[in-house]
Write a protein that holds these residues in place. Structure first.
Motif, mmCIF file in Angstrom:
data_model
loop_
_atom_site.group_PDB
_atom_site.id
_atom_site.type_symbol
_atom_site.label_atom_id
_atom_site.label_comp_id
_atom_site.label_asym_id
_atom_site.label_seq_id
_atom_site.Cartn_x
_atom_site.Cartn_y
_atom_site.Cartn_z
ATOM 1 N N ASP A 157 0.844 -1.193 0.000
ATOM 2 C CA ASP A 157 0.000 0.000 0.000
ATOM 3 C C ASP A 157 0.882 1.246 0.000
ATOM 4 O O ASP A 157 1.790 1.379 0.823
ATOM 5 N N ALA A 169 0.385 -5.512 2.039
ATOM 6 C CA ALA A 169 -1.051 -5.513 1.820
ATOM 7 C C ALA A 169 -1.522 -6.801 1.152
ATOM 8 O O ALA A 169 -2.553 -6.812 0.477
ATOM 9 N N GLY A 170 -0.768 -7.877 1.343
ATOM 10 C CA GLY A 170 -1.178 -9.158 0.780
ATOM 11 C C GLY A 170 -0.106 -9.752 -0.111
ATOM 12 O O GLY A 170 0.923 -9.120 -0.397
ATOM 13 N N ARG A 210 -9.773 -4.856 -3.084
ATOM 14 C CA ARG A 210 -9.331 -4.202 -1.856
ATOM 15 C C ARG A 210 -10.335 -4.445 -0.738
ATOM 16 O O ARG A 210 -11.546 -4.265 -0.912
ATOM 17 N N ARG A 215 -5.927 -1.282 8.079
ATOM 18 C CA ARG A 215 -4.787 -1.570 7.224
ATOM 19 C C ARG A 215 -5.301 -2.137 5.902
ATOM 20 O O ARG A 215 -5.858 -3.238 5.868
ATOM 21 N N ARG A 217 -5.858 -4.138 2.654
ATOM 22 C CA ARG A 217 -5.406 -5.439 2.205
ATOM 23 C C ARG A 217 -6.017 -5.716 0.833
ATOM 24 O O ARG A 217 -7.104 -5.224 0.507
ATOM 25 N N TRP A 218 -5.299 -6.508 0.030
ATOM 26 C CA TRP A 218 -5.807 -6.895 -1.283
ATOM 27 C C TRP A 218 -6.028 -8.405 -1.304
ATOM 28 O O TRP A 218 -5.104 -9.181 -1.080
ATOM 29 N N ARG A 219 -7.297 -8.781 -1.530
ATOM 30 C CA ARG A 219 -7.650 -10.191 -1.641
ATOM 31 C C ARG A 219 -7.472 -10.633 -3.093
ATOM 32 O O ARG A 219 -7.967 -9.987 -4.034
#
Length: 412
Positions: A157, A169-170, A210, A215, A217-219
């Motif tokens: 991020d 972020a993932g 997203r 915080r 995060r990206w799935r």
């Protein structure tokens, strides 16, 4: 293997290497003035063109800004402790499009962010457990994606990037081999379509969404796995509904994506005599012309794909004396004496011969396979690298990466 057999194999290899080294030396002399070369300290591994400037990631542990008109180095960014392999840009002022922040990745496993106004280092992030191979910025959603020889693709991020380093972020870890290159595009709904390609020739397509929370995060959701290459994918570009890939299997392939649209025109695989490291589809550039420029071995080739089912080789230039590593378009803009703007397209090539070369598009278009460098065969040589430094600091790398490192460091 007996000692006599081992000695014989070593002598044969040494003789072959000496022969190829001499062939390269002779070719270096023949090609020394072709393409108005800009000589570098090391080898350019990645290059981005901004206006009349080239920004390069160099094996000599630095990134540089170079004036393409004069060949002068204007800025040098020092701080990495190993070859700098990739670079990208991000806005200093969010959503301004100023691209004043330079992001670099290195074989020292870190990602660094620099202020191009001051050349100051803003942050250093220990990003991966192995070499950082490539970077992708999706500015509209403040996302940085990095890939590595550790087979992991990580998401970062970029919110408040001037105040704090990129925040994890993932990640995705579905590849079984180093992830060599990535591409992506932001979608209207805020999601991202991400393409990841590895050294086994496997290309995976992901949808990134997203997630909320304190915080970001990206799935990631796997959409497709494509296996149209036999081995290492060296470059990937996605635009206008097509995936463009170059590969060590000696082909360039153009695949429609999403698959199955009836109005998409298919281009058959473009085969080459040697592994292909670089592609430049001019239809996706400011020129918007139906040409593809490819780099295989030390040769640059131009295809006409105006009839997609029947691509035609228009010309070749035996451009370098070592492998071409990247191809970019430079649209040179200058003022004429009467005040008008003059626009001229150039193809910029980088190579393991330690040069950046500049080719007028008209020069490549009018070239022939009987090229101006003469009838010299493109050659590849990969001597075994010698270990250096403390053994405990060495990273275990594959045979393919050993060859890559040897090539990168050969001319330093």
């Amino acid at each position: 293997m007996s000692e006599i057999t081992a000695d014989h194999s070593y002598l044969l290899r040494s003789a072959a290497e000496l022969e190829l080294t001499e062939a390269r030396r002779q070719k270096a002399e023949r090609t020394k003035s072709l393409g108005s070369p800009i000589q570098l300290t090391g080898n350019a591994i990645d290059i981005q063109i901004r206006g009349n400037y080239a920004w390069i990631a160099e094996s000599a542990h630095v990134a540089k800004k170079i004036d393409l008109e004069t060949g002068r180095t204007l800025q040098i960014y020092r701080g990495h402790h190993a070859p700098v392999t990739c670079l990208a840009f991000y806005d200093r002022i969010p959503n301004s499009g100023d691209e004043k922040l330079l992001i670099t990745g290195s074989w020292d496993k870190t990602i660094k962010i620099w202020d191009t106004n001051t050349k100051g280092l803003i942050s250093t992030t220990a990003a991966h457990d192995d070499f950082v191979k490539t970077l992708l910025v999706v500015s509209s959603v403040k996302l940085l994606v990095s890939s590595s020889s550790d087979k992991i693709v990580k998401f970062w991020d970029l919110t408040d990037i001037l105040e704090k380093p990129p925040q994890p972020a993932g990640s995705v870890s579905a590849h079984s081999r180093p992830v060599e290159c990535i591409a992506g595009i932001a979608n209207a709904d805020g999601s991202v379509t991400l393409f990841t390609a590895d050294t086994m020739g496997v290309l995976k397509v992901w949808k990134l969404e997203r997630e909320g929370g304190l915080r970001p995060r990206w799935r990631s959701t796997l959409q497709d796995t494509l296996n149209h290459h036999r081995t290492r994918i060296t470059e990937i570009i996605y635009d206008a509904g097509y995936i463009w890939t170059a590969s060590s299997d000696e082909t360039v392939q153009v695949v429609p994506y999403p698959l199955g649209s009836p109005d998409q025109k298919l281009i058959p695989p473009l085969t080459h005599p040697l592994p292909v490291r670089a592609i430049l589809p001019l239809a996706l550039s400011d020129l918007e012309e139906p040409y593809i420029v490819t780099g295989y071995g030390d040769v640059i080739r131009l295809y006409d794909v105006s009839a997609p089912s029947e691509p035609e080789v228009l010309g070749e230039i035996d451009a370098h004396w070592h492998d071409v590593t990247a191809l970019r378009l430079w649209v040179q803009k200058s003022r004429t004496d009467d005040g008008r703007t003059r626009i001229e397209p150039w193809i910029i090539s980088t190579s393991l011969d330690g040069t950046i070369r500049r080719w007028r598009f008209s020069e490549l278009h009018d070239s022939k396979p009987d090229n101006p460098a003469g009838q010299s065969k493109a050659t590849v040589i990969a001597p075994t690298p010698q270990p250096s430094g403390d053994a405990k600091d060495q990273v275990e790398i594959t045979e393919e990466e050993e060859r890559e490192l040897a090539e990168l460091m050969e001319e330093d």
